[in-house]
Enzyme design. Sequence first.
Site, PDB file in Angstrom:
ATOM      1  N   ASP A 334       0.859  -1.175   0.000  1.00 55.90           N
ATOM      2  CA  ASP A 334       0.000   0.000   0.000  1.00 55.90           C
ATOM      3  C   ASP A 334       0.903   1.235   0.000  1.00 55.90           C
ATOM      4  O   ASP A 334       2.065   1.161   0.398  1.00 55.90           O
ATOM      5  CB  ASP A 334      -0.882  -0.023   1.256  1.00 55.90           C
ATOM      6  CG  ASP A 334      -1.869   1.116   1.289  1.00 55.90           C
ATOM      7  OD1 ASP A 334      -2.394   1.475   0.236  1.00 55.90           O
ATOM      8  OD2 ASP A 334      -2.107   1.652   2.385  1.00 55.90           O
ATOM      9  N   ASP A 638      -2.627  -1.015   5.736  1.00 56.41           N
ATOM     10  CA  ASP A 638      -2.992  -0.524   7.060  1.00 56.41           C
ATOM     11  C   ASP A 638      -4.487  -0.285   7.227  1.00 56.41           C
ATOM     12  O   ASP A 638      -4.934   0.020   8.320  1.00 56.41           O
ATOM     13  CB  ASP A 638      -2.231   0.769   7.383  1.00 56.41           C
ATOM     14  CG  ASP A 638      -2.505   1.878   6.368  1.00 56.41           C
ATOM     15  OD1 ASP A 638      -3.263   1.622   5.404  1.00 56.41           O
ATOM     16  OD2 ASP A 638      -1.964   2.976   6.540  1.00 56.41           O
ATOM     17  N   ASP A 642      -7.567  -3.200   3.053  1.00 57.79           N
ATOM     18  CA  ASP A 642      -6.444  -4.097   2.772  1.00 57.79           C
ATOM     19  C   ASP A 642      -6.629  -5.488   3.387  1.00 57.79           C
ATOM     20  O   ASP A 642      -5.898  -6.415   3.031  1.00 57.79           O
ATOM     21  CB  ASP A 642      -5.134  -3.497   3.322  1.00 57.79           C
ATOM     22  CG  ASP A 642      -4.793  -2.174   2.680  1.00 57.79           C
ATOM     23  OD1 ASP A 642      -4.909  -2.081   1.452  1.00 57.79           O
ATOM     24  OD2 ASP A 642      -4.412  -1.233   3.399  1.00 57.79           O
TER      25      ASP A 642
END
Length: 908
Positions: A334, A638, A642
């Site tokens: 990410d 986070d 996700d």
Amino acid sequence: MTEHEAGMERNWHASEHQDVAQMLDSPVGGLSGEEAARREREYGPNRLAPPKRRGPLRRLLAQFHNILLYVMLGAALVTALLGHWVDTAVLLAAVVLNAIIGFIQEGKAESALDAIRAMLSPRATVLRGGTRMEIDAAGLVPGDRVLLASGDRVPADLRLVAVKELRVEEAALTGESVPVEKAAARVAVDAPLGDRLCMAYSGTLVVYGQAEGVVVATGAATELGRINHMLDSIGLSSTPLLRQIDRFGRALAVVILGAAAATFAFGTLLREHSAGEMFLMAVALTASAIPEGLPAIMTVTLALGVQRMARKQAIIRRLPAVETLGSVTVICSDKTGTLTRNEMTVQRMVCAGHVFDVGGVGYAPVGDFSVDGRIVEPVHYPALELALRIGVLCNDARMRQDEGAWWVEGDPTEGALLVAGDKGGFSVHAAEVAWPRLDSVPFESEHRFMATWHRDADGESWIFVKGAPERVFEMCDAQLDGHGERPLDIDYWRRMATDTAAQGLRLLALAAKRAAPRGEGLGFADCEEGFVLVALVGIIDPPREEAIRAVAECHRAGIRVKMITGDHAETARAIGAQLAIGVGRPAITGAEVAVMDDAELRRVVMDVDVFARASPEHKLRLVQALQDSGQVVAMTGDGVNDAPALKRADVGIAMGRKGAEAAKESADMVLADDNFATIAAAVREGRAVYDNLKKFVLFMLPTNGGQTLVVIAAILFELTLPLTPAQVLWVNMVTSTCLGLALAFEPAEGNIMRRHPRPPGEALLSGFFVWRVALVSVLMMTGALGLFLWELSLGTSVETARTMAVNAIVVSEMFYLINSRHVFSPALSREGLFGNRYVLVAIAACLPLQLAYTHAPALQAVFHSASLTPLEWSKVLGAGLLVFVGAELEKWVIRRRGAFGSRALPHG
């Protein structure tokens, strides 16, 4: 699919809010109490249903379905057949302990779903029957009118019908790095989740403003519910090591059982031995071949890796993930908060005639201003000085320092302006004292600017504006440069805006007007025209410096790094370029991923390194496509969005500080410092763990192989059995495990991060390893069997000859343990002999055990051993030296010829 779930398929964001209200029969004053109760019965409560879970007993029994435990159970069965109940109890205790650990870990994994359910708002403010009231959010139904205010958590998916300066923090759901400004106007039907400005989604947080919305989805039908369903449907996958061990164990089991059956048939049919005698021989053969110590050593090695990783801020939640990290071929990361700091930073300020670069990153007010690489002072540039003043004063955010760290309270973009002002000498407090604010026009989506009215030290009035460049351009008819005010050169500013945006920076325009409001207070009419354009500001969430180094280290280690983010494509490309991710390669969006079938996605996924505007479904599909292409995938993240991809990946890595609880609970590893660089350190540790496991296998198998060859030779040539089953178990369970444990403490090889990842389908034993095992097994068999037959020919008792054979194998193991520290490098060096003190400790611990086996009366009674003379001990030492010298000669030949090196562990 229920009617309500089918409603989720409707494009609420592409419909006018009046049409949405009509479709859901939602009156302006809200639903009546009776209608709300009826709909709750129809649609169910607004909560995420708990998943169907296996009962505790089924979960516990499932832990025994593991090839490693089968091996241990097989060893326990052998010891029970031999009547060695203490060994049986130890093995069974180890089996039960492993099962209990797995049972506890699986229970922890299920809490990821609880963490998502905990994100639902407990209370909601609604209109019911024309009355404003607060209710339990579980009672919300489609068609309800919900009122939002700053600080609220959105209780359901809403189509906004009225908005007043609403900004919603959606990072956990979309990955967007800054709060999203909402509006009531519909958007395009194909707009990705992050661009649906007229929607507010369950679980997101209102950080500013107010709004009213119509509930269009509740419970499992919300976007949060879809993520919960994806997470619930993803099973825990095996790891590369466990798959290797499973294949290895199955093959070994077939070989052992085949050899035992052949031996039994050979002895009874051809040699005409009794079935009872040959059964004991077959049991001895089976005992010599089973690697009883492998499960224990594997667990200890992984546990040591967990401890070392914890010291480096990587918290392992599931034990096999330690080794899996070492086999990772692709890291999908990410962007926000992982590769970047999640701290918006001003990097560029464009004035008429000058472009200023702003140094420093994050919220710490440290950095210089420069032009073409030359550091300058803002005081010498009137336009820059005024721009910094505007950024600080036309601002509602606040900075604070807590325990050495800087924090921003309020909008991150406004925080970036405060930090830039502090770098230029304009502290918030001093600026507000010198230029007090008299009134303001707050930011609203339809106007796209904020304005404030101030009075300077001379008592003169100023109106400052900041906002979207195209909107501020319309309000300006002049620009400020080093010579004062000049007519506006709109082409220059548009060109600079395009250039700055192309670098992935978010743009703000700053303008000023030396005038007072027409009325008593500041209004929109005072902001329509007459402004002087002062500067364009380029803001970005910058990459972590340590992340740049870590990405480079991963590339050197042959690991592809891919960025999968919910942010805009331009921003993602710009950050990727700074991190050396996706340079020279195209970037694609989630919308493009959505139209690809699985086969096409598998073709594309290895050629693209930057994926923008990715939804949870897109992230999950990308991870699956990489795995289907034979990759071992680590996924970092986070946010709640996700969580499904984290759970599906071979190694899910969550952020410990800023990560959502759902992400942490879905992950195999949590980074305590939220630092991508920690991943590179963890990969290094994972590779070292795998190396040490293979070194142990390379050490253990020749021990088992040597004993097996001794037993087979005795049966084939009708010799007295040189080793009894009990003696075989002594060697396997006591000495081999004790010695092999030292290899778990081997330090990482110097070139470990300059190798490419091992192929995901690689067998546990390469062709070279099979050769090494066969060679050392023959050397051990030669020493032990040769010594046994030699002693029998001299008239020595069978008990003494067997004791010498057992000691020959154990001493050979001690010498071979030193050989095994390096696969190719010589042991006859200071590092080779003393580089791992635990090897010397293990040998020192094993010596008294073997002396007790040989000379202690109690152990002599159990194992039928006998005391040895110094001369007999010297012969045993010679058998051990045979193995050591033979193994070192083989290494020397391989180093000279360069053979096998590319197909085995490339240790120095």
